[in-house]
Design a protein around this motif. Structure first.
Motif, PDB file in Angstrom:
ATOM      1  N   GLY A  85      13.009 -31.243 -29.446  1.00  0.00           N
ATOM      2  CA  GLY A  85      14.099 -31.027 -28.496  1.00  0.00           C
ATOM      3  C   GLY A  85      14.215 -32.189 -27.528  1.00  0.00           C
ATOM      4  O   GLY A  85      13.948 -33.349 -27.878  1.00  0.00           O
ATOM      5  N   ASP A  86      14.599 -31.895 -26.278  1.00  0.00           N
ATOM      6  CA  ASP A  86      14.827 -32.917 -25.253  1.00  0.00           C
ATOM      7  C   ASP A  86      13.486 -33.335 -24.649  1.00  0.00           C
ATOM      8  O   ASP A  86      13.142 -32.956 -23.527  1.00  0.00           O
ATOM      9  N   VAL A  87      12.708 -34.133 -25.394  1.00  0.00           N
ATOM     10  CA  VAL A  87      11.391 -34.545 -24.901  1.00  0.00           C
ATOM     11  C   VAL A  87      11.516 -35.520 -23.734  1.00  0.00           C
ATOM     12  O   VAL A  87      10.595 -35.642 -22.918  1.00  0.00           O
ATOM     13  N   GLY A  88      12.650 -36.220 -23.647  1.00  0.00           N
ATOM     14  CA  GLY A  88      12.857 -37.109 -22.506  1.00  0.00           C
ATOM     15  C   GLY A  88      12.842 -36.355 -21.185  1.00  0.00           C
ATOM     16  O   GLY A  88      12.593 -36.941 -20.128  1.00  0.00           O
ATOM     17  N   GLY A  89      13.106 -35.050 -21.247  1.00  0.00           N
ATOM     18  CA  GLY A  89      13.083 -34.234 -20.028  1.00  0.00           C
ATOM     19  C   GLY A  89      11.730 -34.262 -19.342  1.00  0.00           C
ATOM     20  O   GLY A  89      11.643 -34.167 -18.113  1.00  0.00           O
ATOM     21  N   TRP A  90      10.642 -34.396 -20.135  1.00  0.00           N
ATOM     22  CA  TRP A  90       9.309 -34.481 -19.518  1.00  0.00           C
ATOM     23  C   TRP A  90       9.221 -35.732 -18.645  1.00  0.00           C
ATOM     24  O   TRP A  90       8.675 -35.687 -17.543  1.00  0.00           O
ATOM     25  N   ALA A  91       9.727 -36.837 -19.169  1.00  0.00           N
ATOM     26  CA  ALA A  91       9.693 -38.088 -18.405  1.00  0.00           C
ATOM     27  C   ALA A  91      10.602 -37.996 -17.178  1.00  0.00           C
ATOM     28  O   ALA A  91      10.240 -38.457 -16.086  1.00  0.00           O
ATOM     29  N   ARG A  92      11.788 -37.384 -17.349  1.00  0.00           N
ATOM     30  CA  ARG A  92      12.699 -37.240 -16.193  1.00  0.00           C
ATOM     31  C   ARG A  92      12.059 -36.388 -15.099  1.00  0.00           C
ATOM     32  O   ARG A  92      12.150 -36.700 -13.911  1.00  0.00           O
ATOM     33  N   ALA A 119      19.008 -48.799   2.038  1.00  0.00           N
ATOM     34  CA  ALA A 119      20.071 -47.809   1.826  1.00  0.00           C
ATOM     35  C   ALA A 119      20.420 -47.666   0.352  1.00  0.00           C
ATOM     36  O   ALA A 119      20.709 -46.560  -0.124  1.00  0.00           O
ATOM     37  N   ASN A 120      20.388 -48.770  -0.386  1.00  0.00           N
ATOM     38  CA  ASN A 120      20.778 -48.722  -1.794  1.00  0.00           C
ATOM     39  C   ASN A 120      19.813 -47.856  -2.609  1.00  0.00           C
ATOM     40  O   ASN A 120      20.231 -47.056  -3.443  1.00  0.00           O
ATOM     41  N   ILE A 121      18.505 -48.016  -2.332  1.00  0.00           N
ATOM     42  CA  ILE A 121      17.513 -47.217  -3.067  1.00  0.00           C
ATOM     43  C   ILE A 121      17.686 -45.737  -2.751  1.00  0.00           C
ATOM     44  O   ILE A 121      17.678 -44.885  -3.651  1.00  0.00           O
ATOM     45  N   CYS A 122      17.860 -45.420  -1.457  1.00  0.00           N
ATOM     46  CA  CYS A 122      18.031 -44.010  -1.072  1.00  0.00           C
ATOM     47  C   CYS A 122      19.268 -43.408  -1.733  1.00  0.00           C
ATOM     48  O   CYS A 122      19.240 -42.258  -2.204  1.00  0.00           O
ATOM     49  N   LYS A 123      20.338 -44.207  -1.782  1.00  0.00           N
ATOM     50  CA  LYS A 123      21.565 -43.702  -2.412  1.00  0.00           C
ATOM     51  C   LYS A 123      21.330 -43.437  -3.899  1.00  0.00           C
ATOM     52  O   LYS A 123      21.734 -42.389  -4.433  1.00  0.00           O
ATOM     53  N   GLN A 124      20.668 -44.373  -4.573  1.00  0.00           N
ATOM     54  CA  GLN A 124      20.397 -44.182  -6.000  1.00  0.00           C
ATOM     55  C   GLN A 124      19.555 -42.930  -6.252  1.00  0.00           C
ATOM     56  O   GLN A 124      19.844 -42.134  -7.154  1.00  0.00           O
ATOM     57  N   ILE A 125      18.523 -42.762  -5.416  1.00  0.00           N
ATOM     58  CA  ILE A 125      17.643 -41.592  -5.608  1.00  0.00           C
ATOM     59  C   ILE A 125      18.446 -40.307  -5.489  1.00  0.00           C
ATOM     60  O   ILE A 125      18.399 -39.428  -6.370  1.00  0.00           O
ATOM     61  N   MET A 126      19.210 -40.172  -4.400  1.00  0.00           N
ATOM     62  CA  MET A 126      19.932 -38.921  -4.154  1.00  0.00           C
ATOM     63  C   MET A 126      21.019 -38.690  -5.202  1.00  0.00           C
ATOM     64  O   MET A 126      21.256 -37.550  -5.631  1.00  0.00           O
ATOM     65  N   CYS A 127      21.681 -39.763  -5.615  1.00  0.00           N
ATOM     66  CA  CYS A 127      22.754 -39.616  -6.609  1.00  0.00           C
ATOM     67  C   CYS A 127      22.199 -39.211  -7.973  1.00  0.00           C
ATOM     68  O   CYS A 127      22.749 -38.330  -8.648  1.00  0.00           O
ATOM     69  N   TRP A 128      21.102 -39.844  -8.389  1.00  0.00           N
ATOM     70  CA  TRP A 128      20.501 -39.483  -9.670  1.00  0.00           C
ATOM     71  C   TRP A 128      19.977 -38.048  -9.647  1.00  0.00           C
ATOM     72  O   TRP A 128      20.079 -37.313 -10.634  1.00  0.00           O
ATOM     73  N   LEU A 129      19.404 -37.663  -8.495  1.00  0.00           N
ATOM     74  CA  LEU A 129      18.929 -36.274  -8.378  1.00  0.00           C
ATOM     75  C   LEU A 129      20.092 -35.294  -8.436  1.00  0.00           C
ATOM     76  O   LEU A 129      19.983 -34.211  -9.016  1.00  0.00           O
ATOM     77  N   ALA A 130      21.216 -35.675  -7.828  1.00  0.00           N
ATOM     78  CA  ALA A 130      22.400 -34.804  -7.878  1.00  0.00           C
ATOM     79  C   ALA A 130      22.873 -34.636  -9.312  1.00  0.00           C
ATOM     80  O   ALA A 130      23.274 -33.544  -9.728  1.00  0.00           O
ATOM     81  N   GLN A 131      22.839 -35.732 -10.094  1.00  0.00           N
ATOM     82  CA  GLN A 131      23.226 -35.627 -11.511  1.00  0.00           C
ATOM     83  C   GLN A 131      22.299 -34.674 -12.257  1.00  0.00           C
ATOM     84  O   GLN A 131      22.755 -33.791 -12.994  1.00  0.00           O
ATOM     85  N   GLN A 132      20.987 -34.839 -12.049  1.00  0.00           N
ATOM     86  CA  GLN A 132      20.030 -33.952 -12.731  1.00  0.00           C
ATOM     87  C   GLN A 132      20.214 -32.500 -12.309  1.00  0.00           C
ATOM     88  O   GLN A 132      20.004 -31.578 -13.094  1.00  0.00           O
ATOM     89  N   SER A 133      20.640 -32.287 -11.049  1.00  0.00           N
ATOM     90  CA  SER A 133      20.849 -30.923 -10.537  1.00  0.00           C
ATOM     91  C   SER A 133      22.053 -30.252 -11.166  1.00  0.00           C
ATOM     92  O   SER A 133      22.242 -29.042 -11.009  1.00  0.00           O
ATOM     93  N   ALA A 134      22.903 -31.034 -11.835  1.00  0.00           N
ATOM     94  CA  ALA A 134      24.116 -30.469 -12.437  1.00  0.00           C
ATOM     95  C   ALA A 134      24.000 -30.346 -13.949  1.00  0.00           C
ATOM     96  O   ALA A 134      24.955 -29.952 -14.612  1.00  0.00           O
ATOM     97  N   GLU A 135      22.833 -30.676 -14.497  1.00  0.00           N
ATOM     98  CA  GLU A 135      22.721 -30.682 -15.953  1.00  0.00           C
ATOM     99  C   GLU A 135      22.370 -29.312 -16.519  1.00  0.00           C
ATOM    100  O   GLU A 135      22.175 -28.347 -15.788  1.00  0.00           O
ATOM    101  N   LYS A 136      22.266 -29.235 -17.850  1.00  0.00           N
ATOM    102  CA  LYS A 136      22.310 -27.941 -18.532  1.00  0.00           C
ATOM    103  C   LYS A 136      20.974 -27.219 -18.673  1.00  0.00           C
ATOM    104  O   LYS A 136      20.939 -26.003 -18.775  1.00  0.00           O
ATOM    105  N   ILE A 137      19.848 -27.939 -18.707  1.00  0.00           N
ATOM    106  CA  ILE A 137      18.561 -27.278 -18.937  1.00  0.00           C
ATOM    107  C   ILE A 137      18.043 -26.719 -17.614  1.00  0.00           C
ATOM    108  O   ILE A 137      17.800 -27.462 -16.660  1.00  0.00           O
ATOM    109  N   ASP A 138      17.848 -25.412 -17.558  1.00  0.00           N
ATOM    110  CA  ASP A 138      17.508 -24.731 -16.307  1.00  0.00           C
ATOM    111  C   ASP A 138      16.266 -25.307 -15.645  1.00  0.00           C
ATOM    112  O   ASP A 138      16.245 -25.533 -14.432  1.00  0.00           O
TER     113      ASP A 138
END
Length: 1200
Positions: A864-871, A895-914
């Motif tokens: 399955g989605d084994v990359g999820g372990w790394a994420r 500021a750029n690093i903080c923005k990237q962190i929060m944005c990537w986390l927001a993307q992961q928070s909207a994905e399909k695997i509970d």
């Protein structure tokens, strides 16, 4: 507890039922009245009839555990239903429905309680016989009617009149002879004793009531018994038909000998017993037949001996629980009510028939049966018959019973023996003189555990042994049990705390409670009960690690508990029990340190290098835990760490690894247990600061740790994680204790060898070796990493990269990402420090780049989605490193690093695997609400805190799509997060999981509705949407669900604002992207999703329509038939939905072609129909590109 009879055992778990659903009364009585009253109108329609039945069953089933609440209502319910059955105008279907309702009530309350309520007047006899005569015994739909009628008849036949008086003139007017009533009833009983349904049980009840009538037994009893025995003799339990017949005959005989008078049954008892012996039921595989045989045997035995109360039985003087509690345990009653001294004079002398020996022997054999229900029946039989025997014979029975408790016998014999002992004790038939023989047996039974293959048997034996202790508490005067109090109390406490099975722990707790209340002599009984009650012992870990410590605080129990763990649990077959036992020994060490050091440890050291694998494993862990506990105790008391150890013990601890290595016990399957066990020993000895610095054993330990990490690929997947963690923990402890010199530095040569070796292993071709050494680097102390930080970070960074050779190494990437955070935490932060010694401005960007790249790992394989372990690991590491920087050198966070962190986390928070969505949400909110000090540069902090209030940080369930998506979609309105949230939502809305799809789509469409009338917001959203599409062109993980999402959005009118504008740029670009995405694609799901998007784009005005139709007509002649068929279907729906697409004059013809054509036919046929559609709708016909011989040009491409 298994085995407690209802009248005395029903109060044992009242608390349990109270906490679940304690009912106070029959609250649905009015509803049931209406239900029964409406039966006349409901029976005709099948659906209504079934709904009424299901409703009634639902109401009644609620009272399965408290059926006594129905008692006050049974009579009116029965009368209401029997009124329907008696009514001659009631159709057969209605009569059956009424009897079915009666059966449902009987099932809940039991027929014995129900039976006396049946009307049993003389006028009821003939109607019931007539109704039974109308029944078909083979009708599988109406067995409830037959069952209830037979029960009713069994009550009616108790009328005190000679049945001959009902016969009148037996010769009818036509000259035919009518069967006498007695024979008629007997014929009915015989007929239903050989059926295979529930009516057979009722027929046995009828026989027991009918045959014992004075007039019937004189005329028909002998004949009936002859018929029964004949049927038994000619039936075989080898066939289904024979089993059914034997079941009925045995039930009838058992009921008859139970309810019949002894003097009536005695003349036939020997014959019946002989016939039963000839049946050889003990050889049958049918549990029910063996049980019925056991019931019949004991009833025959009771017939052979006179009914009397044995005057020699033990009678406890005071059974009042209140009286015992008032005594407060200070004074034990000294009165012992003994048997009468002149017992022989009081007893009437009589001979015991020889058949009793046969009966008792069969019952003793029944105690060893393979089925519990048979053993339980035999135990009750032993108790009943022993109560009628003289004292000497009863003592012989008890002696034979104790033979069941040898270790040559099976667990079945032990279980049956315990049940029989409990029965004898409960009935006062186990005299105090025998207690000294019985108690050692029960103490063995309380710890009975026999390994069978991969599991064990014996939980039922231990449970039954607890029942014996419970029964003894009620049976004996406290003075009788005083000599055994400490043994019994310790054994019950041990069972309540250390038994593997929860039902045995709870049974022991209940038995202990009964003894505390009834006997009042158990040491510290009330205190222990408070800590180890029914609910507290439900959690095994809590029992071993918490409750055991409290109880061991009472000196009477300390040593027995320790001895039990050492003797019985560290060699247990279950690895979890062994590990829990060693942790319990660690906790108990502080209660008896000298005993542990002088007795237990010397006993364990030889076992730790013994031959039995499980014993060796448990002993090594126990040595480790006890040693660590003793050293901690010595340190707390300002003593030397070796205060409790002599030279022999220290040498024994050192020798364990050397001995195992010499005997090559680290190899093979046994190595999976030995390696982590010795690693735990290394860890505990290192933490204990044992004086082994400079000893050669340190090198041996280091070799074992390294070899264990290299051997991970050979370890089974189930044990791999535990082995890895044990080795890493051991390494950390070993380095911290033995590799640091007085100046706090490491030996340069050792440091160079260790770090270089570990970093080089990160590029090993075995994934598991990479995992092990990644975690090992993360566990190294600061003094070993000092001056080598950049080398370590570079090595870990390489291990996180996805290359063609190691694309499936997701676990290695996960462990490398975890190790990076651990290394950062170990080294600390210093902004202007050296990048070889600290996390500083020179390497912080490199660290973040590596961790952020881990969030893009979407590798999939057969798992399955084994990359999820790394994420998941990347998200955790980002949080840990960010909080580390925030608390020490916040200036390093730009500021750029903080923005990237929060944005990537927001993307992961909207994905399909509970699971991953929940983890991302947790990290997102942790960073948002961290306030010691706050994380800087968080984009749109105020809006985020409004959407995610601090008060809901812990309560928001990110696992639930219904809670997560309504919140996360609100981030679409924040420019910084819009792209990333939309990227995550695309995967969820276009996914396959129904709940995720539903709630994510609802949330997205809700947001679209809000911005529907805001052109600038719509333009921004559409631009972002197209950007997501462009960036993920040909990336099937995103593009396929994105097409599905676009299809849904177009169908839901999300872009209505743009449909009126001709050739709107959004639609044009979207069409181009879709066309490009499916070019040369053979992915069915992608092609089908694109068809929906093309059909949705038809609503846009301008030249785009012709291009869309042309593209759809291309798909109508796709090489895959399923695509052609899907396209035709969706185009048909599209033309009906958007009526302005085609000329009204030709629309009927177009729709006809689309619906009537077989689009799965051969391509030339389909192409002709497609071209016809092109002509009707004025769309250019696609033309085949002629075949060319150039190798790189695809054949069959269409062109406009």
């Amino acid at each position: 507890m298994d085995g407690a009879e209802p009248e005395e055992g029903s109060n044992q778990e009242v608390d349990v039922t109270t906490t679940r659903s304690m009912l106070e009364s029959f609250t649905e009585s009015q509803e049931v009245r209406e239900l029964i009253g409406n039966l006349r109108g409901a029976f005709g329609d099948l659906v209504t009839r079934e709904m009424a039945t299901e409703k009634f069953i639902g109401i009644m089933d609620k009272y399965q555990e408290q059926p006594h609440l129905l008692d006050r209502h049974l009579e009116w319910m029965m009368n209401s239903l029997l009124d329907i059955a008696r009514d001659k105008g009631s159709p057969p279907l209605l009569v059956h429905l009424a009897f079915k309702f009666l059966y449902i009530i009987t099932k809940v309350r039991g027929y014995k309680r129900f039976l006396p309520l049946f009307p049993h007047e003389v006028p009821d006899l003939q109607p019931v016989l007539d109704m039974l005569g109308e029944q078909n015994p083979k009708d599988s739909e109406t067995w409830e009617t037959r069952y209830m009628l037979l029960l009713w008849l069994s009550m009616i036949c108790l009328i005190p009149f000679d049945l001959a008086r009902f016969d009148g003139n037996l010769i009818s007017e036509e000259g035919q002879t009518r069967m006498p009533t007695m024979d008629h009833i007997l014929q009915i009983a015989k007929c239903y004793l050989v059926v295979s349904d529930k009516a057979r049980d009722a027929a046995a009840v009828l026989v027991s009531k009918f045959i014992v009538r004075l007039d019937v037994k004189q005329k028909r009893m002998a004949d009936f018994l002859d018929w029964t025995l004949a049927m038994l003799s000619k039936s075989s339990f080898q066939t289904m038909e024979g089993t059914v017949v034997m079941n009925g005959m045995l039930q009838a005989l058992a009921q008859l000998f139970k309810h019949g008078k002894r003097e009536d049954c005695l003349p036939y008892a020997a014959t019946v017993l002989e016939c039963l012996d000839n049946c050889k039921l003990s050889e049958s595989n049918q549990m029910v037949l063996r049980k019925l045989g056991m019931k019949l045997v004991q009833r025959l035995g009771l017939t052979f001996v006179k009914p009397k109360v044995a005057k020699w039985r033990y009678q406890r003087g005071c059974r009042s629980l209140a009286a015992n509690l008032q005594a407060q345990g200070s004074v034990v009653q000294n009165q012992v009510i003994t048997a009468a001294a002149n017992e022989d004079d009081d007893e009437e002398e009589y001979d015991i028939p020889g058949e009793i020996e046969n009966v008792v022997e069969q019952l003793l054999v029944g105690l060893k049966d393979k089925d519990t229900i048979v053993r339980w029946s035999a135990a009750k039989g032993i108790g009943r018959i022993t109560g009628r025997l003289p004292k000497e014979l009863a003592d012989d029975v008890i002696g034979s019973l104790l033979d069941c408790f040898s270790f040559q016998e099976t667990d079945n014999a032990w279980h049956g023996g315990c049940l029989a002992l409990a029965e004898l004790g409960r009935r006062g038939l186990l005299l105090p003189s025998r207690i000294s023989d019985v108690v050692p047996v029960i103490l063995k039974a309380l710890t009975y555990d026999e390994k069978r293959g991969a599991c064990s048997v014996g939980s039922n034996v231990r449970d039954a042994a607890c029942y014996v202790c419970w029964a003894f508490a009620r049976a004996y005067d406290p003075a009788e049990l005083i000599p055994f109090i400490h043994q019994i109390s310790s054994a019950l406490v041990i069972a309540a705390v250390f038994d593997r099975d929860v039902n045995c722990r709870r049974a022991a707790s209940a038995a202990f409670q009964e003894n505390v209340g009834r006997q009042g002599t158990f040491p510290h009984g009330i205190d222990i009960l408070t800590a180890a009650d029914y609910f507290a012992v439900g959690n095994r870990v809590n029992c071993y690690l918490t409750i055991s410590m409290y109880i061991a605080g009472f000196p009477e129990y300390t040593q027995p508990m320790i001895d039990h763990l050492v003797n019985m649990k560290i060699n247990h077959w279950d690895c979890i029990i062994r590990e829990l036992s060693t942790k319990a020994l660690h906790n108990l060490t502080q209660q008896a340190p000298e005993y542990m050091a002088d007795v237990v440890l010397p006993r364990l050291l030889p076992l730790s290098v013994g031959t039995d694998l499980h014993t060796r494993h448990g002993a090594i862990l126990a040595c480790a835990e006890i040693t660590h506990a003793l050293c901690k105790l010595a340190e707390e008391n300002n003593r030397s760490v070796t205060h409790y150890f002599n030279e022999k013990s220290l040498e024994g601890l050192q020798q364990i690894h050397q001995e195992l290595s010499r005997r090559q016990l680290y190899r093979g399957l046994g190595g999976e247990l030995m390696r982590p066990a010795v690693c735990t020993l290394i860890e505990k000895l290192s933490l204990s600061k044992m004086p082994f610095r400079g000893d050669p054993i340190i090198g041996g330990w280091q070799w074992l740790i390294n070899d264990t990490l290299r051997s991970l690929p050979l370890v089974s997947s189930a044990a791999r994680q535990h082995v890895k963690e044990s080795a890493v923990s051991a390494l950390a402890a070993l380095c911290n204790e033995y590799y640091i010199n007085e100046e706090g530095e490491a030996d340069p040569a050792l440091q160079d060898e260790l770090v270089t070796q570990y970093v080089s292993e990160l590029q090993n071709t075995e994934e598991m070796i990479r995992c092990g050494f990644s975690r090992a680097l993360g566990a190294l102390p600061r003094f070993l990493l000092k001056g080598r930080l950049q080398q370590v970070l570079e090595g870990l960074k390489k291990a996180t990269l996805i290359t063609p050779a190691d694309v499936s190494f997701a676990e290695a990437r996960r462990d490398a990402l975890i190790a990076i955070a651990k290394v950062c935490q170990t080294m600390g932060v210093k902004g202007d420090g050296s990048q070889e010694e600290y996390v500083c401005k020179d390497n912080v960007n490199q660290i973040y780049a590596t961790l952020l790249s881990g969030l893009t790992d979407y590798t999939t394989d057969s798992r399955g989605d084994v990359g999820g372990w790394a994420r998941e690991a990347a998200m955790t590491s980002l949080m840990e490193v960010t909080l580390l920087l925030v608390q020490n050198e916040v200036e390093l966070l730009d500021a750029n690093i903080c923005k990237q962190i929060m944005c990537w986390l927001a993307q992961q928070s909207a994905e399909k695997i509970d699971k991953f969505r929940a983890h991302a949400g947790y990290v997102f909110l942790t960073l948002l609400h961290f306030d010691r000090p706050p994380v800087p540069h968080v984009p749109h902090r105020q809006e985020l805190e409004r959407i995610f209030p601090r008060s809901e940080k812990e309560t928001l369930n990110w696992n639930a799509p219904s809670e997560a998506f309504p919140r996360i979609t609100q981030l679409l309105g924040l420019p910084a997060y819009q792209y990333y949230v939309l990227l995550g939502l695309s995967v969820s809305v276009g996914g396959l999981t129904e709940t995720t799809l539903r709630y994510s789509a609802q949330s997205l469409f809700g947001y679209m509705k809000v911005i529907q009338n805001d052109p600038s917001a719509m333009e921004s959203f559409c631009e972002t949407l197209l950007k997501v599409f462009e960036d993920n062109l040909y990336n099937d993980r995103v593009s396929v669900p994105l097409l599905t999402m676009l299809d849904q959005m177009l169908a839901n009118g999300c872009f209505d604002l743009f449909t009126t504008q001709e050739n709107h740029p959004f639609a044009v670009r979207l069409f181009a992207l879709c066309k490009e995405e499916i070019r040369r694609s053979k992915a069915i799901r992608k092609l089908r999703s694109s068809i929906g998007v093309f059909c949705g784009l038809i609503q846009f005005q301008g030249d785009l329509r012709e291009k869309v139709l042309f593209q759809l007509f291309l798909l109508l002649c796709h090489s895959f038939p399923v695509i052609r068929k899907t396209t035709a279907s969706q185009v048909y729906e599209m033309l009906i939905t958007y009526s302005d697409v085609v000329d009204p004059a030709t629309v009927e013809e177009v729709l006809t072609i689309l619906s009537d054509t077989d689009w799965e036919a051969e391509l030339p046929v389909v192409r002709e129909k497609r071209n016809c559609l092109c002509d009707l709708m004025n769309v250019p016909k696609p033309q085949l590109v002629p075949k060319v011989k150039y190798r790189n040009v695809p054949e069959g491409l269409f062109k406009k």
